[in-house]
Design an enzyme around this catalytic site. Structure first.
Site, PDB file in Angstrom:
ATOM      1  CB  VAL A 152      -0.920   0.036   1.248  1.00  0.00           C
ATOM      2  CG1 VAL A 152      -1.726   1.319   1.285  1.00  0.00           C
ATOM      3  CG2 VAL A 152      -1.842  -1.165   1.281  1.00  0.00           C
ATOM      4  CG  HIS A 153       2.561   3.108  -3.240  1.00  0.00           C
ATOM      5  ND1 HIS A 153       2.038   2.029  -3.914  1.00  0.00           N
ATOM      6  CD2 HIS A 153       2.763   4.062  -4.180  1.00  0.00           C
ATOM      7  CE1 HIS A 153       1.944   2.312  -5.195  1.00  0.00           C
ATOM      8  NE2 HIS A 153       2.365   3.541  -5.393  1.00  0.00           N
ATOM      9  NE  ARG A 154      -3.309   5.317  -6.419  1.00  0.00           N
ATOM     10  CZ  ARG A 154      -2.878   6.119  -7.388  1.00  0.00           C
ATOM     11  NH1 ARG A 154      -1.756   5.825  -8.035  1.00  0.00           N
ATOM     12  NH2 ARG A 154      -3.552   7.174  -7.732  1.00  0.00           N
ATOM     13  NE  ARG A 180       3.331   8.786  -0.566  1.00  0.00           N
ATOM     14  CZ  ARG A 180       3.291   8.547  -1.856  1.00  0.00           C
ATOM     15  NH1 ARG A 180       2.611   7.499  -2.307  1.00  0.00           N
ATOM     16  NH2 ARG A 180       3.927   9.307  -2.709  1.00  0.00           N
ATOM     17  CG  ASP A 223      -1.977   1.392  -3.090  1.00  0.00           C
ATOM     18  OD1 ASP A 223      -0.852   0.954  -3.413  1.00  0.00           O
ATOM     19  OD2 ASP A 223      -2.141   2.179  -2.134  1.00  0.00           O
TER      20      ASP A 223
END
Length: 388
Positions: A206-208, A242, A283
């Site tokens: 997950v990074h968006r 992030r 994502d």
């Protein structure tokens, strides 16, 4: 005809671009002039990707990473314009929809340098995505539009872009995955290192911003991954910087206790882990393509996607963070053997693994003096390949 050394500027700024453009860079060989805007640059991740993908050292722009979108584009554009004025390339190649992609495209357009857009025609029709604006603008200033799928071609035609500029090439991701996937022995070792069994775990990334910028969204994703782990299916969770920072900022560390949370892994290792996962949760745009080559099911945790082909072919489904993610994950995990068998027999919608050869031939044609005439008419792929 071979192009002169360093005559084709390949402009990129993120790790996914490095991955996607690697086989094209190899096809172009010494003609490549690799320019990295520094949008995503750190030695631990970007440096590793350069080495893992056997890419040349890039020209690295300065002062771009960490800025907001407009600042990244402006800073990159100014430096690219100066670089192209001092040493004009015969053509510029960009890929996808990042800020680096738009900056490279605008720099080429301003200097009237032929522009090739790899992976043209992606559309999510979600104007809340900055990438949607980037990809539309790049397509409309490009001289050669290399579309990965028939749906991408249809999107370009719907916007009245000139037919002569559109080429159906396939997606370079097919070549990348086939070349970078570790062999069976290496994959066995990799699973042993992480204490995993084939077809018996979930691999999640997950990074968006839509999933990491609020405690509610990130907490909803992590809570469902935690429930999967509590139910007995191991969850491996390589964390983007992030995401790690967001977990700490929102105080969500407790939701990581049952997950096998790690730092980022190299691209080959990620493919090796993905190739044996019972389920992928991500994502990432790239994973939506990679899963079709690996034959693995994917839940796409996003509100929209510009890559519907994986869903149409049965590899992926779009889900929202929270209960919808958890419900579908449990359903898909309940029929893992049947699902994996079905996907193994389903071809990838992204082509035959020859996209880079096609794009390199077309790039060579447009970069040669006779290929960059007044109206920049690009030969059809079949013509170029027959005479290359």
């Amino acid at each position: 005809m071979c192009l002169p050394p360093s005559s084709v500027a390949v402009v990129l700024g993120t790790r996914p671009e490095l991955v996607k453009l690697a086989p094209l860079i190899h096809e172009l060989g010494d003609a490549t002039r690799l320019v990295h805007t520094g949008q995503h640059w750190d030695e631990a991740m970007s440096g590793r990707f350069l080495r893992d993908l056997d890419l040349p050292e890039p020209e690295l722009l300065t002062g771009v990473g960490g800025r907001p979108r407009a600042g990244q584009i402006a800073q990159s554009l100014g430096q690219l314009d100066a670089a192209f004025a001092e040493d004009r390339p015969a053509a510029v190649v960009v890929q996808g929809d990042t800020n680096a992609t738009l900056a490279g495209a605008l720099a080429a357009n301003a200097r009237e340098i032929p522009l090739i857009h790899v992976e043209a025609g992606l559309r999510s029709y979600d104007r809340a995505m900055p990438e949607e604006h980037n990809r539309v603008m790049v397509d409309h200033v490009s001289d050669l539009l290399c579309a990965a799928t028939g749906e991408n071609v249809a999107n370009l035609r719907a916007e009245s872009l000139a037919e002569a500029r559109i080429e159906l090439t396939g997606n370079t991701v097919v070549e990348v995955v086939r070349r970078q996937l570790p062999d069976a022995a290496a994959r066995t070792t990799l699973l042993a290192v992480h204490g995993l069994s084939p077809d018996g775990y979930v691999l999640a990334t997950v990074h968006r911003p839509e999933n990491t910028d609020t405690a509610e969204a990130l907490g909803a994703v992590l809570a469902e991954l935690d429930r999967i782990a509590r139910a007995g299916t191991p969850v491996l969770f390589p964390m983007h910087p992030r995401t790690r920072a967001a977990v700490e900022r929102f105080g969500l560390d407790g939701l990581l206790e049952r997950l096998a949370a790690t730092g980022p892994v190299g691209y080959g290792d990620f493919l090796g882990l993905a190739s044996h996962a019972a389920l992928l949760v991500s994502d990432s745009g790239g994973v939506q393509e990679e899963c079709t080559v690996l034959g693995r099911p994917l839940l796409v945790v996003r509100r929209s996607t510009e890559r519907p082909e994986a869903m149409a072919a049965g590899f992926a489904a779009l889900v929202q963070p929270g209960e919808e993610l958890g419900t579908l994950a449990r359903a898909w995990l309940s029929d893992t053997p049947e699902r994996l068998a079905r996907l193994a027999a389903t071809p990838s919608p992204y082509g035959d693994g020859l996209a880079s050869a096609r794009i390199a031939a077309l790039t060579t044609a447009i970069a040669e003096p006779e290929g960059a005439d007044a109206d920049r008419t690009v030969p059809r792929a079949s013509q170029v390949l027959l005479t290359a």
